[in-house]
Design a protein around this motif. Structure first.
Motif, PDB file in Angstrom:
ATOM      1  N   ARG A  72      12.676  30.469  32.237  1.00 55.14           N
ATOM      2  CA  ARG A  72      12.191  28.924  31.617  1.00 55.14           C
ATOM      3  C   ARG A  72      12.387  28.577  30.759  1.00 55.14           C
ATOM      4  NH1 ARG A  72       8.127  26.163  34.015  1.00 55.14           N
ATOM      5  NH2 ARG A  72       6.512  24.621  33.239  1.00 55.14           N
ATOM      6  N   LYS A  73      12.565  26.790  30.247  1.00 62.95           N
ATOM      7  CA  LYS A  73      13.124  27.240  29.139  1.00 62.95           C
ATOM      8  C   LYS A  73      11.680  25.358  28.625  1.00 62.95           C
ATOM      9  CE  LYS A  73      17.529  28.213  28.908  1.00 62.95           C
ATOM     10  NZ  LYS A  73      19.018  28.300  28.015  1.00 62.95           N
ATOM     11  N   GLN A  74      12.019  25.248  26.854  1.00 63.91           N
ATOM     12  CA  GLN A  74      10.849  23.942  26.976  1.00 63.91           C
ATOM     13  C   GLN A  74      11.204  24.010  25.723  1.00 63.91           C
ATOM     14  OE1 GLN A  74       6.868  26.424  27.045  1.00 63.91           O
ATOM     15  NE2 GLN A  74       5.873  25.402  28.456  1.00 63.91           N
ATOM     16  N   TRP A  75      11.709  21.891  25.813  1.00 62.73           N
ATOM     17  CA  TRP A  75      11.937  22.170  24.889  1.00 62.73           C
ATOM     18  C   TRP A  75      10.708  20.692  24.119  1.00 62.73           C
ATOM     19  CZ3 TRP A  75      16.958  22.768  21.733  1.00 62.73           C
ATOM     20  CH2 TRP A  75      17.700  22.924  22.736  1.00 62.73           C
ATOM     21  N   MET A  76      10.304  21.173  22.712  1.00 66.09           N
ATOM     22  CA  MET A  76       9.196  20.420  22.024  1.00 66.09           C
ATOM     23  C   MET A  76       9.936  19.670  21.139  1.00 66.09           C
ATOM     24  SD  MET A  76       7.321  22.741  23.775  1.00 66.09           S
ATOM     25  CE  MET A  76       7.050  24.042  22.960  1.00 66.09           C
ATOM     26  N   VAL A  77       9.566  18.329  21.442  1.00 62.72           N
ATOM     27  CA  VAL A  77       9.736  17.204  20.657  1.00 62.72           C
ATOM     28  C   VAL A  77       8.748  16.814  19.854  1.00 62.72           C
ATOM     29  CG1 VAL A  77      12.251  17.272  21.283  1.00 62.72           C
ATOM     30  CG2 VAL A  77      10.640  15.643  22.458  1.00 62.72           C
ATOM     31  N   LEU A  78       8.616  16.935  18.751  1.00 57.91           N
ATOM     32  CA  LEU A  78       7.021  16.698  18.056  1.00 57.91           C
ATOM     33  C   LEU A  78       6.735  16.012  16.870  1.00 57.91           C
ATOM     34  CD1 LEU A  78       5.698  20.114  18.856  1.00 57.91           C
ATOM     35  CD2 LEU A  78       5.710  18.428  19.890  1.00 57.91           C
ATOM     36  N   GLU A  79       6.062  15.445  16.238  1.00 53.35           N
ATOM     37  CA  GLU A  79       6.606  14.666  14.426  1.00 53.35           C
ATOM     38  C   GLU A  79       7.355  13.853  14.693  1.00 53.35           C
ATOM     39  OE1 GLU A  79       6.565  17.982  11.583  1.00 53.35           O
ATOM     40  OE2 GLU A  79       5.116  18.755  12.518  1.00 53.35           O
ATOM     41  N   HIS A  80       7.074  12.623  16.149  1.00 52.44           N
ATOM     42  CA  HIS A  80       7.292  11.667  15.892  1.00 52.44           C
ATOM     43  C   HIS A  80       8.165  10.294  14.260  1.00 52.44           C
ATOM     44  CE1 HIS A  80       8.205  12.349  19.846  1.00 52.44           C
ATOM     45  NE2 HIS A  80       9.403  11.923  20.097  1.00 52.44           N
ATOM     46  N   LYS A  81       8.834   9.945  13.669  1.00 46.16           N
ATOM     47  CA  LYS A  81       8.268   9.510  12.913  1.00 46.16           C
ATOM     48  C   LYS A  81       9.526   8.307  13.010  1.00 46.16           C
ATOM     49  CE  LYS A  81       7.345  13.254   9.619  1.00 46.16           C
ATOM     50  NZ  LYS A  81       7.668  14.095   8.506  1.00 46.16           N
ATOM     51  N   PRO A  82       9.667   6.714  12.332  1.00 48.66           N
ATOM     52  CA  PRO A  82      10.049   5.664  12.701  1.00 48.66           C
ATOM     53  C   PRO A  82      11.812   6.238  11.280  1.00 48.66           C
ATOM     54  CG  PRO A  82       7.729   5.395  10.919  1.00 48.66           C
ATOM     55  CD  PRO A  82       8.513   6.695  11.287  1.00 48.66           C
ATOM     56  N   GLY A  83      12.324   6.348  12.112  1.00 47.69           N
ATOM     57  CA  GLY A  83      14.139   6.250  11.606  1.00 47.69           C
ATOM     58  C   GLY A  83      14.766   5.319  11.812  1.00 47.69           C
ATOM     59  N   ALA A  84      15.705   5.398  11.936  1.00 44.06           N
ATOM     60  CA  ALA A  84      16.685   4.115  12.202  1.00 44.06           C
ATOM     61  C   ALA A  84      16.912   2.647  12.345  1.00 44.06           C
ATOM     62  CB  ALA A  84      18.888   5.143  11.976  1.00 44.06           C
ATOM     63  N   ASP A  85      16.533   1.658  12.145  1.00 42.32           N
ATOM     64  CA  ASP A  85      17.185   0.689  12.895  1.00 42.32           C
ATOM     65  C   ASP A  85      15.514   0.925  13.537  1.00 42.32           C
ATOM     66  OD1 ASP A  85      19.748  -0.193  12.149  1.00 42.32           O
ATOM     67  OD2 ASP A  85      21.035   1.577  13.994  1.00 42.32           O
ATOM     68  N   GLY A  86      14.123   1.298  12.952  1.00 42.49           N
ATOM     69  CA  GLY A  86      13.455   0.996  13.689  1.00 42.49           C
ATOM     70  C   GLY A  86      12.566   2.092  15.415  1.00 42.49           C
ATOM     71  N   ARG A  87      13.930   3.190  15.044  1.00 41.44           N
ATOM     72  CA  ARG A  87      13.519   4.124  16.026  1.00 41.44           C
ATOM     73  C   ARG A  87      12.550   4.779  16.330  1.00 41.44           C
ATOM     74  NH1 ARG A  87      19.911   4.132  16.105  1.00 41.44           N
ATOM     75  NH2 ARG A  87      20.912   3.263  18.091  1.00 41.44           N
ATOM     76  N   TRP A  88      11.795   5.906  16.653  1.00 43.97           N
ATOM     77  CA  TRP A  88      11.373   6.860  16.741  1.00 43.97           C
ATOM     78  C   TRP A  88      11.416   7.951  17.090  1.00 43.97           C
ATOM     79  CZ3 TRP A  88       6.646   6.884  14.101  1.00 43.97           C
ATOM     80  CH2 TRP A  88       6.035   5.467  14.059  1.00 43.97           C
ATOM     81  N   ILE A  93      11.344  20.084  16.151  1.00 47.07           N
ATOM     82  CA  ILE A  93      11.873  20.542  17.717  1.00 47.07           C
ATOM     83  C   ILE A  93      11.483  21.945  17.718  1.00 47.07           C
ATOM     84  CG2 ILE A  93      13.668  20.487  19.582  1.00 47.07           C
ATOM     85  CD1 ILE A  93      14.756  18.418  18.012  1.00 47.07           C
ATOM     86  N   ASP A  94      11.013  22.411  19.176  1.00 48.10           N
ATOM     87  CA  ASP A  94      10.917  23.888  19.238  1.00 48.10           C
ATOM     88  C   ASP A  94      11.304  23.985  20.111  1.00 48.10           C
ATOM     89  OD1 ASP A  94       8.619  26.320  20.426  1.00 48.10           O
ATOM     90  OD2 ASP A  94       7.038  25.909  18.929  1.00 48.10           O
ATOM     91  N   TYR A  95      11.970  24.971  20.736  1.00 49.73           N
ATOM     92  CA  TYR A  95      12.381  25.613  21.415  1.00 49.73           C
ATOM     93  C   TYR A  95      12.119  27.504  22.148  1.00 49.73           C
ATOM     94  CZ  TYR A  95      16.909  26.863  24.686  1.00 49.73           C
ATOM     95  OH  TYR A  95      17.551  27.253  25.410  1.00 49.73           O
ATOM     96  N   ARG A  96      11.555  27.393  23.424  1.00 50.07           N
ATOM     97  CA  ARG A  96      10.637  28.333  23.643  1.00 50.07           C
ATOM     98  C   ARG A  96      11.532  28.973  24.815  1.00 50.07           C
ATOM     99  NH1 ARG A  96       5.364  28.960  22.059  1.00 50.07           N
ATOM    100  NH2 ARG A  96       5.537  28.348  19.930  1.00 50.07           N
ATOM    101  N   PHE A  97      11.802  30.060  25.178  1.00 51.05           N
ATOM    102  CA  PHE A  97      12.477  31.225  26.526  1.00 51.05           C
ATOM    103  C   PHE A  97      11.017  31.660  27.253  1.00 51.05           C
ATOM    104  CE2 PHE A  97      16.524  31.851  24.707  1.00 51.05           C
ATOM    105  CZ  PHE A  97      17.285  30.855  25.090  1.00 51.05           C
ATOM    106  N   ASN A  98      10.519  31.506  28.078  1.00 48.17           N
ATOM    107  CA  ASN A  98       9.660  32.392  28.954  1.00 48.17           C
ATOM    108  C   ASN A  98       8.671  31.960  28.040  1.00 48.17           C
ATOM    109  OD1 ASN A  98      11.163  32.573  31.062  1.00 48.17           O
ATOM    110  ND2 ASN A  98      11.655  34.843  30.324  1.00 48.17           N
ATOM    111  N   GLY A  99       8.048  30.820  27.408  1.00 46.68           N
ATOM    112  CA  GLY A  99       6.967  30.937  26.439  1.00 46.68           C
ATOM    113  C   GLY A  99       6.752  31.385  24.914  1.00 46.68           C
ATOM    114  N   ALA A 100       7.561  32.478  24.397  1.00 44.26           N
ATOM    115  CA  ALA A 100       8.300  32.468  23.854  1.00 44.26           C
ATOM    116  C   ALA A 100       8.816  31.877  22.942  1.00 44.26           C
ATOM    117  CB  ALA A 100       8.554  34.204  23.644  1.00 44.26           C
TER     118      ALA A 100
END
Length: 128
Positions: A72-88, A93-100
C-alpha cells in the motif's frame, strides 16, 4: 498523476466520493477532506484526497503487487505555498509503504522552464 492528467482519460472511472475527517500524517491533526477513487485500465485503483477548504491534492493512495508482495503506497503532498505564476505547490512530500515512512522530501523552491529543448528527449528504441 501529480497533474491529474489521468482524470481526463476517456476510460477513467471516478467513484466513491466522500467527505470525512482524517489525519494525513500519523500523529498529526485531523483535517476535513474530500476523497474519491479513480480507476484506469491497466493501473491500480487510486484514492485521491483533497483538502476540503482549499481543494488542493493532499494524498494519493494505491495498492499494487511487487515481487509477489502487496504494497500500500501513500504520497502525502503537504505544506502548500504559492510558487511560480501564483500556483500553490507542495513543499513537503511524505512517501510511505504499508504505513511506514519510506522517504520525505522538502522543496526549497520550484522552477519551471519556459520550454524544454528537443535535445533533452530521446526517441524510443526500435522494437523487434
Amino acid at each position: 498523476m501529480g497533474l491529474l492528467v489521468p482524470l481526463t482519460a476517456p476510460k477513467a472511472v471516478v467513484f466513491k466520493l466522500e467527505s470525512t475527517s482524517l489525519q494525513l500524517v500519523p500523529g498529526g491533526p485531523s483535517r476535513d477532506v474530500k476523497r474519491f477513487k479513480l480507476a484506469l485500465p491497466q493501473y491500480p485503483v487510486y484514492q485521491l484526497t483533497f483538502d476540503a477548504q482549499t481543494d488542493r491534492l493532499v494524498r494519493v493512495e494505491y495498492t499494487l503487487t511487487e515481487f509477489g508482495v502487496q504494497l500500500r503506497k501513500q504520497w502525502m503532498v503537504l505544506e502548500h505555498k504559492p510558487g511560480a505564476d501564483g500556483r500553490w505547490l507542495p513543499h513537503r512530500i511524505d512517501y510511505r509503504f504499508n504505513g511506514a515512512q519510506a522517504e520525505e522530501w522538502e522543496a526549497e523552491r520550484w522552477e519551471f522552464p519556459d520550454a524544454i529543448a528537443d535535445s533533452e528527449f530521446s526517441p524510443p528504441s526500435p522494437t523487434k
